[in-house]
Structure formats: C-alpha cells, structure tokens
Design an enzyme around this catalytic site. Structure first.
Site, PDB file in Angstrom:
ATOM      1  CB  SER A 156      -0.834  -0.307   1.275  1.00 43.38           C
ATOM      2  OG  SER A 156      -1.338   0.954   1.498  1.00 43.38           O
ATOM      3  CE1 TYR A 195      -3.670  -2.510   5.790  1.00 41.36           C
ATOM      4  CE2 TYR A 195      -3.434  -0.245   5.431  1.00 41.36           C
ATOM      5  CZ  TYR A 195      -3.732  -1.579   4.933  1.00 41.36           C
ATOM      6  OH  TYR A 195      -3.742  -1.783   3.701  1.00 41.36           O
ATOM      7  CE  LYS A 217      -1.352  -4.403   3.404  1.00 45.22           C
ATOM      8  NZ  LYS A 217      -1.949  -5.719   2.991  1.00 45.22           N
TER       9      LYS A 217
HETATM   10  P1  NAD Z   1     -11.048  -6.652   1.580  1.00 44.81           P
HETATM   11  O1  NAD Z   1     -11.249  -6.523   3.209  1.00 44.81           O
HETATM   12  O2  NAD Z   1     -12.358  -6.483   0.830  1.00 44.81           O
HETATM   13  O3  NAD Z   1     -10.213  -8.397   1.067  1.00 44.81           O
HETATM   14  C1  NAD Z   1      -9.449  -8.745   1.987  1.00 44.81           C
HETATM   15  C2  NAD Z   1      -9.836 -10.182   1.950  1.00 44.81           C
HETATM   16  O4  NAD Z   1      -9.005 -11.117   2.958  1.00 44.81           O
HETATM   17  C3  NAD Z   1     -11.433 -10.323   2.750  1.00 44.81           C
HETATM   18  O5  NAD Z   1     -12.043 -11.504   1.757  1.00 44.81           O
HETATM   19  C4  NAD Z   1     -11.158 -11.020   3.964  1.00 44.81           C
HETATM   20  O6  NAD Z   1     -12.214 -12.150   4.341  1.00 44.81           O
HETATM   21  C5  NAD Z   1      -9.888 -12.094   3.714  1.00 44.81           C
HETATM   22  N1  NAD Z   1      -9.289 -12.195   4.932  1.00 44.81           N
HETATM   23  C6  NAD Z   1      -8.483 -11.313   6.072  1.00 44.81           C
HETATM   24  N2  NAD Z   1      -7.986 -11.865   6.849  1.00 44.81           N
HETATM   25  C7  NAD Z   1      -7.821 -13.201   6.275  1.00 44.81           C
HETATM   26  C8  NAD Z   1      -7.119 -14.282   6.812  1.00 44.81           C
HETATM   27  N3  NAD Z   1      -6.613 -14.351   7.942  1.00 44.81           N
HETATM   28  N4  NAD Z   1      -7.238 -15.551   6.195  1.00 44.81           N
HETATM   29  C9  NAD Z   1      -7.927 -15.657   4.897  1.00 44.81           C
HETATM   30  N5  NAD Z   1      -8.831 -14.645   4.600  1.00 44.81           N
HETATM   31  C10 NAD Z   1      -8.625 -13.292   5.431  1.00 44.81           C
HETATM   32  O7  NAD Z   1     -10.068  -5.486   1.272  1.00 44.81           O
HETATM   33  P2  NAD Z   1      -9.532  -5.336  -0.063  1.00 44.81           P
HETATM   34  O8  NAD Z   1      -9.905  -3.740  -0.285  1.00 44.81           O
HETATM   35  O9  NAD Z   1     -10.036  -6.035  -1.107  1.00 44.81           O
HETATM   36  O10 NAD Z   1      -7.849  -5.282   0.249  1.00 44.81           O
HETATM   37  C11 NAD Z   1      -7.189  -6.265  -0.259  1.00 44.81           C
HETATM   38  C12 NAD Z   1      -5.787  -6.069   0.078  1.00 44.81           C
HETATM   39  O11 NAD Z   1      -5.193  -4.989  -0.367  1.00 44.81           O
HETATM   40  C13 NAD Z   1      -5.287  -6.126   1.608  1.00 44.81           C
HETATM   41  O12 NAD Z   1      -4.066  -6.576   2.032  1.00 44.81           O
HETATM   42  C14 NAD Z   1      -5.314  -4.520   1.866  1.00 44.81           C
HETATM   43  O13 NAD Z   1      -4.453  -4.258   3.029  1.00 44.81           O
HETATM   44  C15 NAD Z   1      -4.767  -4.216   0.590  1.00 44.81           C
HETATM   45  N6  NAD Z   1      -4.904  -2.773   0.259  1.00 44.81           N
HETATM   46  C16 NAD Z   1      -6.441  -2.200   0.172  1.00 44.81           C
HETATM   47  C17 NAD Z   1      -6.403  -0.795  -0.199  1.00 44.81           C
HETATM   48  C18 NAD Z   1      -7.907  -0.334  -0.155  1.00 44.81           C
HETATM   49  O14 NAD Z   1      -7.884   0.901  -0.116  1.00 44.81           O
HETATM   50  N7  NAD Z   1      -8.801  -1.055  -0.573  1.00 44.81           N
HETATM   51  C19 NAD Z   1      -5.129   0.049  -0.366  1.00 44.81           C
HETATM   52  C20 NAD Z   1      -4.107  -0.541  -0.236  1.00 44.81           C
HETATM   53  C21 NAD Z   1      -3.737  -1.677  -0.111  1.00 44.81           C
END
Ligand code: NAD
Ligand code: UDP
Length: 340
Positions: free
Chosen positions: A124, A150, A154
């Site tokens: 991120s 958080y 990362k």
């Molecule tokens: P999201 O919460 O929609 O998706 C994450 C998924 O991981 C969910 O389906 C959740 O059920 C699953 N999950 C969480 N912990 C778990 C575990 N221990 N075992 C198995 N499954 C697990 O989030 P997103 O927005 O799709 O983000 C995906 C990734 O991208 C994350 O790692 C997040 O930190 C990163 N990210 C997101 C953003 C954003 O703004 N959405 C920005 C930068 C980075």
C-alpha cells in the site's frame, strides 16, 4: 497459470479474479470470509461464466494451508488476505499483527515448503507514511514510514520479503503498492462492500448518494493544495486488477523482490472527486466542510513510471469512470451483497 488467491472474495480480490480469468488463469481462492461474502464469487461467475474454487479457511491455519498446497500445485500466489482499516488497527494492534503478519508468515512458510516461490503481495502507499511534498510524485525509492499498526504490517512484511528474497534466490516477490482503489466492475455486479459506516471516501460518497448516510463531511479545506482539500491518486479497481495480471506475467522473470506503485500518476482533490461524482449521477451530493482528519497527508500520488516500464501496465480509466462505476454498483446493490 494455476493461481492461489488469498482474500480473493474481497473487494480487490474479486475484481482480480475477473481479470485473471480473462487472461486464462485458473483460480483457487483461500478466504476466511471475515470481511467478505461468498456471493462475490457467485457474481464473478455471472461475469466470467466460471467461478473460482473457494476454500474457506485462514491463511494462519497451517493445517488448512498445508492441506490445500498438498492437494494442488500452484504456479503463483496473489496475497490479498489481510485486515485493512487504519483506525481499527490503532484500536486493535495485536489483531492486526496476528492476522496480517503471523498469518502471512505461516502462508510463506508453507509456500516455500511446497516450492511455490512466485508471490504477488498487496502492499500500500501507506508505506510512504506522510510524504514530504518534495518527494511527490512518489517513486518506489522514496523514504518509507509506518503511521499506524496497519501501515506497520505492510512495511514489516515488505521488509521480511526483501530479506527472504536476499537469502533464497528461488523467491520472486512483487510488492504492489496500491494508491487509492475505488470504483467497481462496469457490470455493477461486484464492488466494495464495507460493513458498518465506511471510513474511506468513495464508499462514503456512494452511501450518501443512495440515501444510507445523510451527508459527506469533507475533512479540511485549508490544505496547501489548489482547492484546499486533500489530494490523492484514485485508481479504478479494474485497472488495479489488470495490474495484478501484468505483474503475474513478469513475476518469475524479475529476480528477488520488486516494489511497484500501482497508481494513475495523477492527483485528484476531494472536491474534484465530489464534482466528478455529481456529474456521474447528475445530481448534487449533500456535503459540508469539516475539520481536518488527524493524520491525513495533504497530498499523495504516485510516480507510475516503474509499472509502465517493468510491467507494461498503465491505468486507463479516469475519475469519471471510477465514479460512474462506483455509483452503478451502489445503486444496483444498495445494501451491498446482502440484499443486492
Ligand atoms: P477486503 O477486506 O475486501 O479483502 C480482504 C479479504 O481477505 C477479505 O475477503 C477477507 O475476508 C480476507 N481475509 C482477511 N484476513 C484473512 C485471513 N487471515 N485468512 C483468510 N482470509 C482473510 O480488502 P481489499 O480492499 O480487497 O484489500 C485487499 C488487500 O489490499 C489487503 O491486504 C489490503 O490491505 C490491501 N490494500 C487495500 C487498499 C484499499 O484501499 N482497499 C489499499 C492498499 C492496500
Ligand atoms: N475523506 C473525507 N471525508 C470522508 C472520508 C475521507 O473528506 O468521509 C478524505 C480524507 O481526508 C482523504 C481522502 O478523502 O483526504 C481519502 O481518504 P480515504 O480514507 O479514502 O483514503 P486515504 O488516502 O486516507 O487512505
């Protein structure tokens, strides 16, 4: 390729499943559904005509991960699974360290035991901390800092992957640093489905527009930016998903650990995004100006040159498309996947 996609039922994961199917990959999703619904993968099937195999389980559950890797031989992993709410991570740091860090270490250990060394990681732009304006647009070699538990998960995972790649040349890590993912698939079938009151700007806007929330508060109008509101690099989630497919095509060729920004390279202010959204819906969005939100950087956007040069990828969709698609999804699914 045969792909293991952790967190594949989530927002970015489900869109990446669509892009990966379009590129001809086979997909197994490992997700504990703590922040998602299996309905997202049903919707992927409606878009693509096929559905990823879903294994409901936790990345930190060694027996589960081992059984999955014993049964299937994967070419690469895309690792989305993780908790992602900055504010919640301040309240519950242990839960974030346990889920994101301890969980990922179990996953990585089982992957190396099973010889699966191509790994694409959801990092991120938060790893750049509160960027010095002199460093904008942010290149991958800009200074790194963690401003929340958080962000620390990362940053530390990136650091661990750098060390692992140095120690064992079989690893190929891509650290994809996302800027601000927004929008939804153009079908309106999949999108972001945050539980409770959203913290992020776009889901807050769409929920105001659909009448679930009364009005948007724009946090601060006295920043040193052209219109006084904060500037971010919003990226359409489908562009982001295609960025993962581009990364998969190159992961095995790039040695060691490679950090790559996935952004558009353009900054957009909160006020500009609200104006784009009003254009997309054709009606005013109730909003007011409020205090600054503590910890917000005035401006943060990517230098996207490395992604273009190394992956041959550039973001194609503009802010109007982001707003149009976010609105289509929200209006087709006013209560998210629950009663969509
Ligand atoms: P999201 O919460 O929609 O998706 C994450 C998924 O991981 C969910 O389906 C959740 O059920 C699953 N999950 C969480 N912990 C778990 C575990 N221990 N075992 C198995 N499954 C697990 O989030 P997103 O927005 O799709 O983000 C995906 C990734 O991208 C994350 O790692 C997040 O930190 C990163 N990210 C997101 C953003 C954003 O703004 N959405 C920005 C930068 C980075
Ligand atoms: N923001 C806002 N009102 C909201 C939510 C967010 O004005 O209800 C602003 C926030 O101050 C930031 C931008 O929108 O400048 C993007 O915030 P978000 O939380 O979506 O992402 P961040 O860049 O903070 O990770």
């Amino acid at each position: 390729m045969k792909l293991l996609v952790t967190g594949g039922a989530g927002y970015i994961g489900s869109h990446t499943c669509v892009a990966a199917f379009a590129a001809g990959h086979e997909i197994t999703v490992l997700d504990n559904l703590c922040n998602s619904s299996p309905e997202a993968l049903e919707r992927v099937e409606r878009i693509c005509g096929k559905k990823p195999r879903l294994v409901v389980g936790d990345i930190g559950d060694r027996a589960c991960v081992r059984a999955l890797l014993d049964a299937e031989k994967f070419d690469a992993t895309i690792h989305f699974a993780g908790l992602k709410a900055v504010g919640e991570s301040v309240e519950k740091p242990w839960e974030y360290y346990e889920n994101n860090i301890a969980g990922t270490l179990v996953l990585l250990d089982e992957l190396r035991r099973h010889g699966v060394f191509n790994f694409v990681f959801s990092s991120s732009a938060t790893v750049y901390g509160n960027p010095d304006p002199a460093n904008l647009p942010l290149r991958e070699d800009a200074p790194l800092a963690a401003l929340s538990p958080y962000g620390a998960t990362k940053l530390w995972l990136e650091e661990m992957m750098r060390a692992m790649a140095k120690a064992d040349p079989r690893w190929h890590f891509m650290l994809l640093r996302y800027f601000n993912p927004v929008g939804a698939h153009e079908s309106g079938l999949i999108g972001e489905d945050p539980g409770g009151i959203p913290n992020n700007l776009m889901p807050y806007i769409t929920q105001v527009a659909v009448g679930r929330l009364k009005e948007l508060t724009i946090f601060g109008r006295d920043y040193p930016t052209p219109d006084g509101t904060c500037v971010r690099d919003y990226i359409h989630v489908c562009d982001l998903a295609e960025g993962h497919v581009a990364a998969l095509a190159k992961v095995a060729d790039l040695p060691g650990c490679t950090a790559i920004n996935l952004g558009t390279g353009c900054g957009t202010s909160v006020a500009q995004l609200v104006a784009s959204f009003e254009k997309a819906t054709g009606r005013p969005l109730p909003h007011r100006y409020g205090e600054r939100r503590p910890g917000d950087a005035a401006a943060c956007w990517a230098d996207a040159t490395k992604a273009r040069e190394l992956l041959g990828w550039v973001a194609k969709r503009d802010c109007d498309a982001m707003c149009r698609d976010a609105w289509r999804y929200q209006s087709m699914n006013p209560d998210g996947y629950r009663r969509g």
